[in-house]
Design an enzyme around this catalytic site. Structure first.
Site, PDB file in Angstrom:
ATOM      1  CD  GLN A 260      46.719  41.198  34.542  1.00 12.63           C
ATOM      2  OE1 GLN A 260      45.746  41.855  34.894  1.00 12.63           O
ATOM      3  NE2 GLN A 260      47.782  41.753  34.008  1.00 12.63           N
TER       4      GLN A 260
ATOM      5  CB  SER B 213      48.064  42.130  41.864  1.00  8.61           C
ATOM      6  OG  SER B 213      47.942  42.978  40.761  1.00  8.61           O
TER       7      SER B 213
ATOM      8  CB  SER C 124      39.424  40.943  36.796  1.00  9.96           C
ATOM      9  OG  SER C 124      39.916  42.167  37.258  1.00  9.96           O
TER      10      SER C 124
ATOM     11  CD  GLU D 156      46.771  45.769  31.804  1.00  3.03           C
ATOM     12  OE1 GLU D 156      45.900  45.808  32.650  1.00  3.03           O
ATOM     13  OE2 GLU D 156      47.847  45.162  31.967  1.00  3.03           O
TER      14      GLU D 156
ATOM     15  CG  ASN E 109      46.278  57.234  36.034  1.00  8.40           C
ATOM     16  OD1 ASN E 109      46.377  56.119  35.507  1.00  8.40           O
ATOM     17  ND2 ASN E 109      45.337  58.084  35.703  1.00  8.40           N
ATOM     18  CD  GLU E 110      48.787  57.766  41.927  1.00 10.89           C
ATOM     19  OE1 GLU E 110      48.591  56.604  41.534  1.00 10.89           O
ATOM     20  OE2 GLU E 110      47.847  58.527  42.277  1.00 10.89           O
TER      21      GLU E 110
HETATM   22  C1  LIG Z   1      39.386  47.168  38.412  1.00  4.76           C
HETATM   23  C2  LIG Z   1      40.682  46.485  38.712  1.00  4.76           C
HETATM   24  C3  LIG Z   1      40.971  45.277  38.106  1.00  4.76           C
HETATM   25  C4  LIG Z   1      42.170  44.620  38.399  1.00  4.76           C
HETATM   26  N1  LIG Z   1      42.373  43.394  37.829  1.00  4.76           N
HETATM   27  C5  LIG Z   1      43.504  42.721  38.114  1.00  4.76           C
HETATM   28  C6  LIG Z   1      43.715  41.415  37.563  1.00  4.76           C
HETATM   29  O1  LIG Z   1      42.867  40.870  36.844  1.00  4.76           O
HETATM   30  N2  LIG Z   1      44.854  40.759  37.877  1.00  4.76           N
HETATM   31  C7  LIG Z   1      45.817  41.313  38.672  1.00  4.76           C
HETATM   32  O2  LIG Z   1      46.842  40.688  38.883  1.00  4.76           O
HETATM   33  N3  LIG Z   1      45.641  42.543  39.245  1.00  4.76           N
HETATM   34  C8  LIG Z   1      44.499  43.254  38.984  1.00  4.76           C
HETATM   35  N4  LIG Z   1      44.279  44.487  39.559  1.00  4.76           N
HETATM   36  C9  LIG Z   1      45.251  44.995  40.542  1.00  4.76           C
HETATM   37  C10 LIG Z   1      46.071  46.157  40.034  1.00  4.76           C
HETATM   38  O3  LIG Z   1      47.011  45.721  39.083  1.00  4.76           O
HETATM   39  C11 LIG Z   1      46.746  46.791  41.267  1.00  4.76           C
HETATM   40  O4  LIG Z   1      45.728  47.318  42.095  1.00  4.76           O
HETATM   41  C12 LIG Z   1      47.698  47.905  40.863  1.00  4.76           C
HETATM   42  O5  LIG Z   1      48.827  47.381  40.201  1.00  4.76           O
HETATM   43  C13 LIG Z   1      48.185  48.695  42.102  1.00  4.76           C
HETATM   44  O6  LIG Z   1      48.748  47.837  43.048  1.00  4.76           O
HETATM   45  P1  LIG Z   1      48.249  47.853  44.572  1.00  4.76           P
HETATM   46  O7  LIG Z   1      46.751  47.778  44.581  1.00  4.76           O
HETATM   47  O8  LIG Z   1      49.009  46.817  45.279  1.00  4.76           O
HETATM   48  O9  LIG Z   1      48.622  49.312  45.116  1.00  4.76           O
HETATM   49  P2  LIG Z   1      50.057  49.808  45.588  1.00  4.76           P
HETATM   50  O10 LIG Z   1      51.074  49.388  44.584  1.00  4.76           O
HETATM   51  O11 LIG Z   1      50.254  49.400  46.997  1.00  4.76           O
HETATM   52  O12 LIG Z   1      49.894  51.383  45.492  1.00  4.76           O
HETATM   53  C14 LIG Z   1      49.199  52.149  46.492  1.00  4.76           C
HETATM   54  C15 LIG Z   1      49.330  53.611  46.107  1.00  4.76           C
HETATM   55  O13 LIG Z   1      50.720  54.020  46.138  1.00  4.76           O
HETATM   56  C16 LIG Z   1      51.088  54.579  44.884  1.00  4.76           C
HETATM   57  N5  LIG Z   1      52.474  54.226  44.558  1.00  4.76           N
HETATM   58  C17 LIG Z   1      53.046  52.994  44.645  1.00  4.76           C
HETATM   59  N6  LIG Z   1      54.326  53.044  44.247  1.00  4.76           N
HETATM   60  C18 LIG Z   1      54.572  54.313  43.852  1.00  4.76           C
HETATM   61  C19 LIG Z   1      55.713  55.006  43.302  1.00  4.76           C
HETATM   62  N7  LIG Z   1      56.871  54.357  43.062  1.00  4.76           N
HETATM   63  N8  LIG Z   1      55.582  56.313  42.997  1.00  4.76           N
HETATM   64  C20 LIG Z   1      54.403  56.986  43.222  1.00  4.76           C
HETATM   65  N9  LIG Z   1      53.307  56.391  43.750  1.00  4.76           N
HETATM   66  C21 LIG Z   1      53.379  55.084  44.050  1.00  4.76           C
HETATM   67  C22 LIG Z   1      50.134  53.956  43.876  1.00  4.76           C
HETATM   68  O14 LIG Z   1      50.000  54.746  42.715  1.00  4.76           O
HETATM   69  C23 LIG Z   1      48.833  53.893  44.686  1.00  4.76           C
HETATM   70  O15 LIG Z   1      48.186  55.137  44.659  1.00  4.76           O
HETATM   71  C24 LIG Z   1      43.105  45.181  39.303  1.00  4.76           C
HETATM   72  C25 LIG Z   1      42.822  46.413  39.919  1.00  4.76           C
HETATM   73  C26 LIG Z   1      41.620  47.054  39.636  1.00  4.76           C
HETATM   74  C27 LIG Z   1      41.338  48.368  40.325  1.00  4.76           C
END
Ligand SMILES: Cc1cc2nc3c(=O)[nH]c(=O)nc-3n(C[C@H](O)[C@H](O)[C@H](O)COP(=O)(O)OP(=O)(O)OC[C@H]3O[C@@H](n4cnc5c(N)ncnc54)[C@H](O)[C@@H]3O)c2cc1C
Length: 390
Positions: free
Chosen positions: A125, A128, A162, A245, A368-369
């Protein structure tokens, strides 16, 4: 309310149980976030497919048994109870395939689904981006028309994909209309991971495994036939994946019932040394049972023509927090041995390894947020909070 299975469903469960008992590898496979483990898990996907168990609810022409969602949940329970390996084909089977069924052309279905279901093609996938995780609509990677060749040129960067290092194909969202509003002008693409112009760079984790990758696109040509859904409609297409999902297909109750059974065994073995963990063991059992019943409620709603809807967000918060609770409780019971991994560790370090993965549960599939925002706004009807980016 009758929660009993029909004789046919009981027979289905017994058949699955017998096959799994015969075929589940006795040795634990290496982590699928390593090159060796990835191939071992692919081999397991092939074995599953040879028994016709890899995609039970799919049509037979794509490798399925054409059973309903009830049987799928039954199968998942048998699967996890048997101690079978984690599914390396999951991204394709759970996240992409439902969308291919809904939005794909007949040619796309024929081309991709059989090879997905038998482990020949494992999908990554690629959604991100740096700066577009929770705020997925902030995607900046672009798709520009190449009319001469009848397709699109992809450019930009994806991250956290991933197992993209070893995957055969990828699915991702790209901005095809820079003028359109954020949620519009995105298009959903399918591409081979070895297409000219794709560079995959592994992200090494603390334990040395390379289960994540950055993916760079440099004028990657994708023909029109590999656009999933209509050009510009990628957000709607992608959101039907997201609903799946977090709603149901990613985490069947069997995934939590099995570790809770193991947790109770661990309590029987070691409870005397940590009697204060008793309530946490009981809470874990109650949580897994509650999740099972909630899932059956969702299944009943789906069978009556309903959809997963925003309740999927409640599901996601619940299972991800339950998973952590189950594993934290196991680590309490293991005491200092909880920190061991590999040979000599209790069950080869499985509790510790699975605990580390459980910690990621509140992050992937929408944090979860974000799920709590959805629950607050769409289920509880609370006013929308300020958005950092409108
Ligand atoms: C094990 C694992 C597998 C994954 N696999 C894939 C994959 O295969 N392909 C892929 O594309 N992505 C993948 N991801 C990425 C995942 O989708 C992102 O990590 C996730 O969407 C969060 O985005 P970010 O890491 O950019 O954090 P951010 O979006 O920058 O968030 C940082 C923090 O701010 C909080 N936050 C952000 N916006 C808000 C809001 N509006 N209100 C309240 N809180 C907020 C979030 O909850 C988080 O705690 C994977 C992640 C993990 C951990």
């Amino acid at each position: 309310m009758n929660l009993d299975f029909t004789p046919e469903q009981e027979a289905f469960a017994a058949e699955a149980r017998a096959w799994l008992a015969e075929n589940v590898p006795t040795e634990r496979l290496a982590s699928m976030d390593t090159a060796e483990g990835f191939e071992q898990h692919r081999e397991w996907e092939r074995t599953l497919a040879s028994g016709n168990w890899s995609v039970v609810s799919w049509p037979a022409e794509y490798g399925g048994r054409e059973v309903g969602i009830t049987e799928w949940v039954i199968f998942e329970e048998e699967y996890y109870r048997s101690g079978a390996p984690t599914r390396v084909a999951q991204n394709g089977i759970s996240l992409l395939a439902p969308i291919v069924f809904e939005h794909g052309t007949p040619e796309q279905k024929a081309k991709y689904l059989p090879l997905m279901s038998n482990g020949t093609e494992i999908w990554a996938q690629a959604w991100s981006e740096p700066g577009a995780g929770s705020d997925l609509a902030a995607i900046r990677a672009t798709a520009t028309r190449d009319d001469a060749r009848g397709g699109w040129l992809l450019n930009g960067q994806k991250i956290w994909s991933s197992r993209a290092v070893w995957a055969d194909r990828g699915f991702g969202l790209f901005r095809s209309d820079p003028e359109a509003q954020r949620h519009r002008g995105l298009t959903y693409f399918l591409f081979p991971m070895d297409a000219p112009g794709i560079t995959v760079r592994a992200i090494e984790q603390l334990d040395g495994s390379t289960g994540f990758a950055e993916v760079f696109f440099d004028d990657v040509f994708v023909p029109d036939e590999d656009v999933l859904g209509a050009p510009g409609d990628g957000w709607n297409v992608a959101m039907s994946t997201a609903g799946n999902e977090r709603g149901l297909s990613l985490r069947a109750p069997g995934r939590f019932l099995a570790p809770v059974d193991r947790l109770i065994d661990l309590w029987d073995e070691r409870g005397e040394s940590e009697p204060s963990a008793r309530d946490a063991v009981v809470d874990s059992w109650i949580g897994a049972e509650a999740y099972k019943l909630f899932t059956w409620q969702t299944v009943s709603r789906l069978l009556q023509g309903g959809d997963v809807g925003a309740e999927g967000s409640i599901n996601k918060v619940f299972w991800s927090e339950l998973d952590i609770h189950i594993h934290e409780t196991a680590l309490r019971l293991l005491g200092p041995e909880a920190e061991l991994i590999g040979d000599g560790a209790p069950v080869g370090g499985k509790w510790a390894e699975d605990y580390l993965f459980a910690l990621a549960g509140p992050i992937y599939a929408g944090t979860n947020e974000i799920q709590r925002n959805i629950i607050a706004e769409r289920i509880l009807g609370l006013p929308r909070g300020d958005r950092r980016k409108a």
